[in-house]
Design an enzyme around this catalytic site. Sequence first.
Site: not given
Ligand code: F6R
Length: 246
Positions: A67, A136, A138, A143
Amino acid sequence: MKLIIVENYEEISKLAAINIKDVINKNPNAILGLATGGTPLGTYKELIKMNKENEIDFSKVTTVNLDEYIGLSERNTQSYRYFMNENLFNHVNIKKENTFIPNGLAKDIQEETNNYDKKIDELGGIDIQILGIGTNGHIAFNEPSDFLISGTHLTDLTQSTINANSRFFNSIDEVPKTAITMGLGQIMKSKKILLLAHGENKAEVIKEVLSGNITSKNPATMLQMHKDVTIIVDRTIGDLIKITDI
Ligand code: F6R
């Protein structure tokens, strides 16, 4: 689904890096699916170390990231392109032209998302996809919602994601509200998936991922339909999800 509980974050990172090393050593032209955020940072440090010690060669490897925020250029320190350059690509012998991240500045977002899927398909698909998870549920920026989208697409970030990611910005107002994300269908096409999680705030969502139920309200539960997913968690999560209850 395979669940591996290790002691701590360092062990998660080492094990994830070993899995990636094995894929590359079997196939030097491997396609890696990469994530940003706090979770994979330790894995990237391990990969850099392995590369310096000549245990992995990135010269023929290609990467595709999950992303990118809309509106941030690669020079913006909060963009995911900047993150990947800083935390991995600048420190290993990968060719930058073999690293792909959606362009959050694309004039035609629809064209950008279509081309991103086309690129991944042309490359032959992802050999190993690294995933973190939001509290959540995702994965990438898919989401919780009434429905999930299969291909790469433009998405609004939920308030919970904006709040969580504000820790990387000077203020919450600077967090972009939209992003380009790989879709669930594209992620599910990956040959192998590694989902990494540590810390008590991820325990509940990981428990749901292992529950046997699939819901668009926790997109990561979809992973239960994939045939080669390994979830690596730390002891904190392992203890909290009381695996015998599942
Ligand atoms: C990042 C991504 C997100 C993160 C998720 C967890 O490229 O795709 O889905 O993996 O938000 O983030 P952290 O690792 O910062 O807890």
